[in-house]
Design a protein around this motif. Structure first.
Motif, PDB file in Angstrom:
ATOM      1  N   ASN A 160      -1.371   4.880   9.135  1.00 40.87           N
ATOM      2  CA  ASN A 160      -0.593   3.821   9.780  1.00 40.87           C
ATOM      3  C   ASN A 160      -0.876   2.556   8.961  1.00 40.87           C
ATOM      4  OD1 ASN A 160      -3.101   4.098  11.093  1.00 40.87           O
ATOM      5  ND2 ASN A 160      -2.835   1.980  11.800  1.00 40.87           N
ATOM      6  N   GLN A 161      -1.805   2.314   8.051  1.00 43.24           N
ATOM      7  CA  GLN A 161      -2.085   1.371   7.336  1.00 43.24           C
ATOM      8  C   GLN A 161      -1.130   1.298   6.045  1.00 43.24           C
ATOM      9  OE1 GLN A 161      -6.527   2.211   7.477  1.00 43.24           O
ATOM     10  NE2 GLN A 161      -6.689  -0.138   7.999  1.00 43.24           N
ATOM     11  N   LEU A 162      -0.484   2.247   5.716  1.00 44.39           N
ATOM     12  CA  LEU A 162       0.363   2.166   4.709  1.00 44.39           C
ATOM     13  C   LEU A 162       1.529   1.867   4.936  1.00 44.39           C
ATOM     14  CD1 LEU A 162      -0.864   5.930   3.131  1.00 44.39           C
ATOM     15  CD2 LEU A 162      -1.713   3.735   2.554  1.00 44.39           C
ATOM     16  N   ASP A 163       2.307   1.133   3.698  1.00 44.74           N
ATOM     17  CA  ASP A 163       3.644   0.654   3.896  1.00 44.74           C
ATOM     18  C   ASP A 163       4.614   1.664   3.526  1.00 44.74           C
ATOM     19  OD1 ASP A 163       3.014  -2.303   4.387  1.00 44.74           O
ATOM     20  OD2 ASP A 163       1.854  -2.100   2.336  1.00 44.74           O
ATOM     21  N   LYS A 217       0.809  -1.218   0.010  1.00 47.37           N
ATOM     22  CA  LYS A 217       0.027   0.099   0.027  1.00 47.37           C
ATOM     23  C   LYS A 217       0.955   1.252   0.098  1.00 47.37           C
ATOM     24  CE  LYS A 217      -3.865  -2.358   2.640  1.00 47.37           C
ATOM     25  NZ  LYS A 217      -4.668  -2.291   3.691  1.00 47.37           N
ATOM     26  N   ILE A 218       0.616   2.110  -1.042  1.00 44.82           N
ATOM     27  CA  ILE A 218       1.603   3.564  -0.985  1.00 44.82           C
ATOM     28  C   ILE A 218       0.699   4.480  -1.272  1.00 44.82           C
ATOM     29  CG2 ILE A 218       3.145   4.252  -2.730  1.00 44.82           C
ATOM     30  CD1 ILE A 218       3.938   1.717  -3.637  1.00 44.82           C
ATOM     31  N   GLY A 219       0.883   5.588  -0.198  1.00 43.85           N
ATOM     32  CA  GLY A 219       0.401   6.708  -0.414  1.00 43.85           C
ATOM     33  C   GLY A 219       0.911   7.687  -1.454  1.00 43.85           C
ATOM     34  N   MET A 220       0.400   8.408  -2.294  1.00 46.87           N
ATOM     35  CA  MET A 220       0.565   9.269  -3.180  1.00 46.87           C
ATOM     36  C   MET A 220       0.290  10.721  -3.314  1.00 46.87           C
ATOM     37  SD  MET A 220       1.933   6.740  -5.173  1.00 46.87           S
ATOM     38  CE  MET A 220       2.151   7.124  -6.837  1.00 46.87           C
ATOM     39  N   TYR A 221       0.440  11.349  -4.117  1.00 46.22           N
ATOM     40  CA  TYR A 221      -0.238  12.875  -4.200  1.00 46.22           C
ATOM     41  C   TYR A 221      -0.428  12.864  -5.700  1.00 46.22           C
ATOM     42  CZ  TYR A 221       4.436  14.547  -5.690  1.00 46.22           C
ATOM     43  OH  TYR A 221       5.549  14.473  -6.281  1.00 46.22           O
ATOM     44  N   PHE A 240      -2.383   2.084  -4.773  1.00 52.27           N
ATOM     45  CA  PHE A 240      -1.975   3.297  -4.709  1.00 52.27           C
ATOM     46  C   PHE A 240      -3.089   4.073  -3.961  1.00 52.27           C
ATOM     47  CE2 PHE A 240       0.407   2.244  -8.645  1.00 52.27           C
ATOM     48  CZ  PHE A 240       1.647   2.221  -7.836  1.00 52.27           C
ATOM     49  N   PHE A 241      -3.023   4.890  -3.098  1.00 52.19           N
ATOM     50  CA  PHE A 241      -4.107   5.868  -2.451  1.00 52.19           C
ATOM     51  C   PHE A 241      -3.597   7.199  -2.407  1.00 52.19           C
ATOM     52  CE2 PHE A 241      -3.799   1.354  -0.648  1.00 52.19           C
ATOM     53  CZ  PHE A 241      -5.288   1.034  -0.527  1.00 52.19           C
ATOM     54  N   PHE A 242      -4.394   8.024  -2.427  1.00 48.35           N
ATOM     55  CA  PHE A 242      -4.360   9.328  -2.465  1.00 48.35           C
ATOM     56  C   PHE A 242      -4.951  10.337  -1.345  1.00 48.35           C
ATOM     57  CE2 PHE A 242      -3.848   7.271  -6.551  1.00 48.35           C
ATOM     58  CZ  PHE A 242      -2.849   8.209  -7.441  1.00 48.35           C
ATOM     59  N   PRO A 243      -4.455  11.485  -1.088  1.00 49.79           N
ATOM     60  CA  PRO A 243      -4.796  11.967   0.155  1.00 49.79           C
ATOM     61  C   PRO A 243      -6.385  12.630   0.068  1.00 49.79           C
ATOM     62  CG  PRO A 243      -2.802  12.953  -0.742  1.00 49.79           C
ATOM     63  CD  PRO A 243      -3.296  12.196  -1.823  1.00 49.79           C
ATOM     64  N   ILE A 244      -6.872  12.713   1.103  1.00 52.52           N
ATOM     65  CA  ILE A 244      -8.316  13.024   1.450  1.00 52.52           C
ATOM     66  C   ILE A 244      -8.126  14.081   2.594  1.00 52.52           C
ATOM     67  CG2 ILE A 244     -10.804  12.786   1.839  1.00 52.52           C
ATOM     68  CD1 ILE A 244     -10.423   9.891   0.877  1.00 52.52           C
ATOM     69  N   ILE A 245      -8.257  15.383   2.439  1.00 53.65           N
ATOM     70  CA  ILE A 245      -8.446  16.133   3.414  1.00 53.65           C
ATOM     71  C   ILE A 245      -9.496  16.100   4.415  1.00 53.65           C
ATOM     72  CG2 ILE A 245      -8.384  18.716   4.113  1.00 53.65           C
ATOM     73  CD1 ILE A 245      -6.886  19.378   1.750  1.00 53.65           C
TER      74      ILE A 245
END
Length: 204
Positions: free
Chosen positions: A124-127, A52-56, A83-88
């Motif tokens: 904390n769920q992202l690698d 799991k990768i947080g992106m922008y 891939f996961f992208f930010p949510i404000i």
């Protein structure tokens, strides 16, 4: 505060003025370097399945992650990235969500596309988390756009083990000798630009 503002203005102006050809070239080089870092991290944490990768989403002249995403999806090596992208959030922190078939359907107050909140992941769920920045030192001290969203979110990681790998990405000219910092600023583990990779603090 004035030092931060002046540095932000200078570097934002510089990256906004980059020609499209220069932007494309930089993002291609970055994509290759990022792919290598991610594969190395997967081996270090012995991950063989999903990652799991947080992106922008690139904005304001930020270096694009699109070539990295494309390279990762085309790669036959494991693990398979998601891939996961930010949510404000209302408290000015971030969660991360996946794209739907329609892409990123929402637009936040900064006119940046966001995913829906379905399948939302907390930090904390992202690698791995790939962070945008305006400036950064070789020690990993990052200067963002000034909203504080990432710093408020990253500080929550102090109570979690293992923590996701934090990768700050930028054009190489955004690496600076020093930048004003505050106690709440959260350093990154790795700096990745179109020209070099710097491990700013030991993870392994």
């Amino acid at each position: 505060m004035n030092q931060k503002r002046a540095l932000r203005q200078t570097l934002r102006r510089t990256r906004q003025q980059l020609a499209m050809s220069a932007q494309n070239c930089a993002s291609q080089k970055l994509g290759l370097a990022l792919h290598r870092i991610v594969q190395q991290h997967a081996r270090q944490i012995r991950r063989t399945k999903s990652l799991k990768i947080g992106m922008y989403t690139a904005n304001d002249g930020e270096i694009s992650l699109d070539p990295f995403i494309k390279r990762s999806k085309c790669s036959t090596s494991s693990p398979q990235p998601h891939f996961f992208f930010p949510i404000i959030q209302s408290d000015k922190t971030l969660t991360f969500g996946r794209r739907t078939r329609g892409g990123l359907p929402k637009t936040n107050q900064y006119k940046i596309k966001e995913p829906l909140k379905q399948q939302c992941q907390t930090i904390n769920q992202l690698d791995i988390i790939i962070l945008p920045l305006v400036a950064i030192t070789l020690k990993g001290v990052r200067l963002g756009m000034g909203g504080g969203f990432y710093d408020r979110t990253l500080i929550k990681l102090s109570r979690w083990r293992p923590k996701p790998l934090l990768i700050g990405v930028a054009h190489d000219f955004q690496i600076v000798p020093e930048t004003p910092s505050d106690d709440w600023d959260q350093p990154v583990d790795v700096i990745c630009t179109d020209r070099r990779v710097v491990y700013s603090r030991s993870r392994y």
